[in-house]
Design a protein around this motif. Structure first.
Motif: not given
Length: 664
Positions: A26-42, A598-608
């Motif tokens: 229903y929605v075109t989803l795009k990557p929005a950081g590590v483990g997150s996707m986003k799109g226009l609300c249906p 979405p988290l402000p830090e989305d680089r895998p190496e910096s999450l910890s």
């Protein structure tokens, strides 16, 4: 209670139904950081994406309208289904057999008593197979001739699912009854009609096209008259039913949706054969309405697939000529009816952030006839020669008046000025005012004055359903979309969002829900029950503690590790469900929001490091609060008092613990 779906089956449906695939239909989803996707609300109109999905957690949340939940709640809301039917729908897609409480062997056959919507979809699937199988029958000679005369071979008919409804009154009716469908189900499906002598086939002696929703399920049919003695309309469509709403379906969308999302373009044509011709000619983004004009509901569908964005409305253009929001191209016949349809489309144009165009063949040929007479390239050239809809609308108004006389030019200015004034992009509006002055041969200042006057005059028109409203201006918020319009449960005003303490508490809970492994390592479970000061966040903390804390997550990872696979990923989904189940009242919605933000830090190496940093900051803040209280107590205590030394010792201990808490 008999008939309830078993709880473990519901959990299995949640796990098996991949939320990114269900939502992605229903929605075109795009990557929005590590483990997150986003799109226009249906679920509401917006120009800047604020709808987020966390596949690993199986959750979604819109930061524009505050809707959120899991894959089942999404299907419930998008398809207007009760809970049980949404579960059955997802189970059917996943090929799962559900078990029910209080039934023989715990199993209830889906064919015996499934959800109503699924039964109606199944009836349409059977009907489509029936119609398609008859296209090669002797009685379908006229149907095959109709297709051949329009340049469609048998392969084209197969691709688009074209079939034939035989003459007679009850061929399909008897077939569906033989498949176990009841009369009530058949009436609800729209496949039959009610007469004085009972029910009979709605489509008879006609060429039939299946109309599918965006997921590819057949929900209705369009049928073309073939027989001269057929008293019905040229095209007959399925009536409105629980699964078919003509204002909410676009023919060909199931085939075009991927091309639309990829090319950021949709071509709106007028009929079933035009869609077929366009696709076969290489215009794979073509769709058509079914028995109604292109309206607001269709626009919402198209915008979601295009990923229509607010920055497109600002006129940011790529070198290719397309805006960020893509292109919407309307094709109309060159006659008066076609021009009228184009002007109706112009009235709806402001709902798009995308650029809108119109493609009209001067000699009036529609895409089907154009392909038949001049080949595939001519159809592609028609689309390529599109012109901006604004210009077409203005020129259409001017074409109705005699511009050779002073009276005609004045009348044209009065008619065209409101059209120009209706352009919401101010820069573009004045460019068209300059163009209008040239077309009329008038002074630009006079035209601008007329447009400004038309701006001030009240006029009906489509409401501003997007603009830079609630979803605009959200970028850059450090812990999820800012300016959220509703505070979490607990009665806080919006100002609490700006409070640094509330922001820190929010960030910590986002980490605990999304990255529980880091919270476990940092000792989150040792926090006191009164650590969180915002009532809603204290409620979330209570739900986390009731779910067993992050230690419960760690134990689940250990249990799942023996089974192999992504134990941490599966445990993450389990963890979010457990916390939500232990929430009280509206706190469950806050948990979903925090788990998807979405988290402000989305680089895998910096999450910890990020997780450790916010957790340490919260611990230091709590210790600082305790130290302040002890210092106040110490100041009020006489140094000669026996208890003074004890308070001082506690103060020193807390100071030492605070100094030991450092960011990695």
């Amino acid at each position: 209670m008999a008939g309830l779906i078993r709880r473990d089956d519901i959990a299995a449906v949640r796990e098996r139904a991949r939320i990114e695939e269900v939502v992605g239909a229903y929605v075109t989803l795009k990557p929005a950081g590590v483990g997150s996707m986003k799109g226009l609300c249906p679920f509401h109109d917006e120009r800047t994406p604020s709808f987020h999905v966390r596949p690993q957690l199986g959750l979604w949340h819109c930061f524009g309208c505050d809707e959120g939940g899991d894959v089942i709640s999404f299907v419930q809301k998008i398809d207007h289904l009760p809970f049980a039917e949404a579960v059955e729908h997802l189970a059917g897609k996943a090929g799962m057999q559900l078990r029910y409480e209080g039934t023989a062997e715990g199993v209830r056959s889906r064919r015996e008593e499934p959800g109503r919507r699924q039964r109606l979809v199944e009836a349409h699937r059977v009907a489509e197979e029936f119609y398609r199988g008859l296209l090669d029958s002797p009685g379908a000679a006229l149907a095959r001739q109709f297709l051949a005369e329009r340049g469609f071979d048998r392969q084209a008919a197969t691709t688009f699912g074209v079939g034939f409804a035989p003459e007679g009154w009850d061929h399909l009716l008897r077939h569906l009854r033989g498949q176990g469908f009841t009369e009530a189900e058949l009436m609800a499906s729209g496949l039959v009609s009610q007469g004085n002598r009972g029910i009979y086939d709605r489509f008879r002696g006609r060429l039939v096209w299946p109309i599918r929703d965006v997921t590819g399920e057949t929900v209705g049919f369009g049928a073309r008259r073939l027989l001269e003695d057929d008293p019905g309309p040229k095209y007959l469509n399925t009536p409105e039913t629980p699964i078919y709403k003509k204002s909410q379906v676009l023919y060909g969308l199931d085939l075009a949706k991927r091309a639309i999302a990829k090319e950021r373009r949709v071509v709106v044509v007028e009929g079933y054969t035009d869609v077929m011709a366009a696709h076969l000619a290489g215009v794979g983004t073509a769709v058509a309405t079914s028995g109604t004009s292109f309206g607001p509901d269709h626009i919402r569908i198209v915008r979601r697939l295009l990923g229509d964005r607010a920055d497109a409305a600002a006129g940011v253009i790529f070198s290719s000529g397309a805006t960020h929001g893509g292109e919407v191209i309307f094709t109309f016949d060159g006659d008066a009816a076609g021009q009228k349809a184009a002007l109706r489309a112009f009235e709806e144009d402001q709902r798009f952030a995308s650029q809108t165009f119109v493609a009209v063949q001067p000699d009036g040929l529609d895409p089907c006839d154009l392909r038949l007479q001049r080949g595939d390239a001519a159809v592609r050239e028609l689309v390529g020669a599109r012109q901006p809809l604004f210009a077409f609308a203005i020129r259409s108004v001017l074409a109705q008046l005699d511009l050779t006389t002073a009276e005609g030019r004045v009348a044209a200015l009065r008619s065209a000025a409101p059209v120009v004034a209706g352009i919401r992009d101010r820069a573009l509006r004045w460019e068209y005012a300059r163009s209008l002055a040239g077309w009329l041969g008038m002074e630009e200042v006079a035209v601008r004055r007329a447009v400004q006057s038309a701006e001030r005059a009240p006029r009906p028109g489509p409401s501003d359903v997007g603009g830079n409203g609630a979803a605009a201006g959200r970028n850059g918020y450090p812990s999820g979309p800012p300016d959220e319009r509703r505070a979490p449960a607990g009665g806080q005003s919006r100002s609490f969002r700006e409070d640094p303490v509330a922001q820190l508490e929010r960030r910590v809970l986002e980490v605990v829900l999304q990255l529980p492994q880091y919270a476990l390592a940092a000792g989150f479970d040792d926090l006191a029950p009164d650590t969180f000061t915002v009532p809603a966040y204290r409620g979330v903390h209570d739900a986390i503690r009731a779910a067993g804390g992050t230690r419960a997550y760690g134990q689940q990872v250990e249990r799942l590790s023996s089974a192999g696979g992504d134990a941490a990923g599966r445990a993450a989904g389990w963890w979010a469900d457990q916390v939500r189940e232990n929430a009280v009242g509206p706190v469950a919605g806050v948990i979903t929001e925090l788990a998807v933000a979405p988290l402000p830090e989305d680089r895998p190496e910096s999450l910890s490091a990020y997780a450790h940093g916010v957790l340490v900051a919260l611990l230091r803040m709590g210790l600082t609060r305790e130290i302040a209280d002890l210092k106040g107590t110490l100041q009020r205590t006489d140094p000669e008092d026996p208890g003074y030394a004890q308070v001082f010792a506690e103060l020193m201990e807390l100071e030492g613990r605070r100094r030991s808490l450092t960011v990695e």
